[in-house]
Design an enzyme around this catalytic site. Structure first.
Site, PDB file in Angstrom:
ATOM      1  N   HIS A 106     -95.267 -50.031  25.613  1.00 53.48           N
ATOM      2  CA  HIS A 106     -96.279 -50.287  26.640  1.00 53.48           C
ATOM      3  C   HIS A 106     -97.658 -49.907  26.141  1.00 53.48           C
ATOM      4  CE1 HIS A 106     -95.647 -45.970  26.972  1.00 53.48           C
ATOM      5  NE2 HIS A 106     -96.797 -45.887  27.626  1.00 53.48           N
ATOM      6  N   ASP A 108    -101.046 -48.050  27.976  1.00 55.06           N
ATOM      7  CA  ASP A 108    -101.204 -47.232  29.173  1.00 55.06           C
ATOM      8  C   ASP A 108    -101.970 -47.929  30.295  1.00 55.06           C
ATOM      9  OD1 ASP A 108     -99.750 -45.119  28.100  1.00 55.06           O
ATOM     10  OD2 ASP A 108    -101.522 -44.290  27.104  1.00 55.06           O
ATOM     11  N   HIS A 257     -97.330 -48.463  22.408  1.00 55.31           N
ATOM     12  CA  HIS A 257     -96.575 -47.316  21.897  1.00 55.31           C
ATOM     13  C   HIS A 257     -95.308 -47.092  22.710  1.00 55.31           C
ATOM     14  CE1 HIS A 257     -99.294 -45.790  24.990  1.00 55.31           C
ATOM     15  NE2 HIS A 257     -98.390 -44.850  25.234  1.00 55.31           N
ATOM     16  N   ARG A 273    -101.439 -35.615  28.376  1.00 58.47           N
ATOM     17  CA  ARG A 273    -102.271 -36.751  27.969  1.00 58.47           C
ATOM     18  C   ARG A 273    -103.492 -36.909  28.865  1.00 58.47           C
ATOM     19  NH1 ARG A 273     -99.717 -42.343  29.319  1.00 58.47           N
ATOM     20  NH2 ARG A 273    -101.362 -42.510  30.872  1.00 58.47           N
TER      21      ARG A 273
HETATM   22  C1  SIN Z   1     -97.131 -41.963  26.692  1.00 61.54           C
HETATM   23  O1  SIN Z   1     -96.578 -43.038  26.805  1.00 61.54           O
HETATM   24  O2  SIN Z   1     -98.294 -41.804  27.020  1.00 61.54           O
HETATM   25  C2  SIN Z   1     -96.370 -40.788  26.117  1.00 61.54           C
HETATM   26  C3  SIN Z   1     -95.945 -40.987  24.717  1.00 61.54           C
HETATM   27  C4  SIN Z   1     -95.138 -39.839  24.207  1.00 61.54           C
HETATM   28  O3  SIN Z   1     -94.772 -38.949  24.968  1.00 61.54           O
HETATM   29  O4  SIN Z   1     -94.841 -39.811  23.010  1.00 61.54           O
END
Ligand code: SIN
Length: 286
Positions: A106, A108, A257, A273
């Site tokens: 995805h 974000d 990611h 995050r």
């Molecule tokens: C996310 O998708 O923002 C988290 C990625 C992660 O925890 O590695």
């Protein structure tokens, strides 16, 4: 300042060496970092023993921060600019709401009409082995398509849904899924996005895309699956193995990611995050 960079992979990413993101930084020094962010798609800052406030302050250099109103359960109560990604059970022993956050490919906040321009993830705890994150270069994925496929997808819109499929599948997150649907109705986003700063075209697809606008799920599924598989070929991907005090910043407009499930879930994985607001894109589908 001349920034010292070390490439992380063929596809994307660079480590920024010898920078302490907790220290005051001139406009010029940050300008070099921002240039590298646009050039490399993701930046790694190692050894950042910073406070939560410093993480937030540094993130603000990239732009205004999301207070995560569309993910109210997932943000820290004391710092709404920080979204938790943790498998630490709640005080009553029930599973964390963010246990499976990010376990699909995805970009974000693609399920909102103001998708994120970038995110900065800080590692607090990762298991003894694994807990890695994959990143894909969506410029490369787009550029590698045939002219025929570029033409086919040029005007398509993908319908993005919020929610954490895996948690719902486990039976633990039905209530959360329902809440997510209420707060975040489906949003249509262009499948090909022009990066507002570099002007380059990038694929904008992922596993939150349920179908294409004007098409059924059955009709859309094979092409969505093909595009995701194409974009995540090893040659377009960097795999990050987290170390203590790593901060990774990524550009959501040209990368996607996925947090991997490659670890022992009885061990703690805790990340936080910040999410930098982007420019409006897409529209709500009723
Ligand atoms: C996310 O998708 O923002 C988290 C990625 C992660 O925890 O590695």
């Amino acid at each position: 300042m001349t920034l010292k960079l070390r490439k992380l992979s063929y596809a994307l990413g660079a480590e920024v060496c010898d920078v302490d993101v907790g220290k005051p930084m001139s406009e010029q020094a940050f300008g070099e970092i921002y240039r590298a962010f646009l050039d490399h798609g993701i930046l790694l800052f190692r050894g950042q023993d910073v406070t939560r406030e410093q993480h937030i302050e540094f993130s603000r250099r990239f732009g205004e921060l999301d207070r995560h109103d569309s993910l109210p359960r997932d943000r820290r109560k004391d710092h709404p600019e920080l979204l938790m990604v943790t498998n630490e059970p709640k005080p009553d022993g029930s599973p964390s709401d963010t246990k499976y956050t990010g376990r699909q490919w995805h970009s974000d906040m693609s399920f909102t009409t103001v998708p994120s321009m970038g995110s900065l993830l800080r590692r607090y705890a990762v298991p003894e082995v694994g807990g890695d994150t994959l990143f894909a270069n969506m410029y490369m994925a787009y550029d590698a398509l045939s002219d025929g496929m570029k033409k086919l997808i040029a005007n398509l819109h993908g319908i993005h849904l919020s929610g954490t499929r895996k948690l719902a599948n486990d039976g633990g997150g039905v209530e959360r899924q329902e809440e997510q649907k209420r707060i975040n109705p489906p949003v249509a986003q262009p499948v090909v996005r022009v990066h507002p700063e570099t002007g380059r075209k990038a694929l904008y697809i992922g596993e939150k895309v349920k179908r294409f606008e004007g098409m059924t799920e059955a009709e859309s599924r094979p092409l969505i699956a093909w595009l995701v598989a194409h974009a995540t070929k090893p040659e377009f991907v960097y795999r990050h193995q987290w170390r203590r005090n790593d901060i990774v910043a990524w550009d959501n407009r040209c990368t996607m990611h996925q947090a991997l499930s490659d670890f022992d879930e009885t061990q703690l994985r805790h990340m936080e995050r910040t999410t930098v607001l982007g420019t409006p894109s897409g529209y709500v589908v009723t």
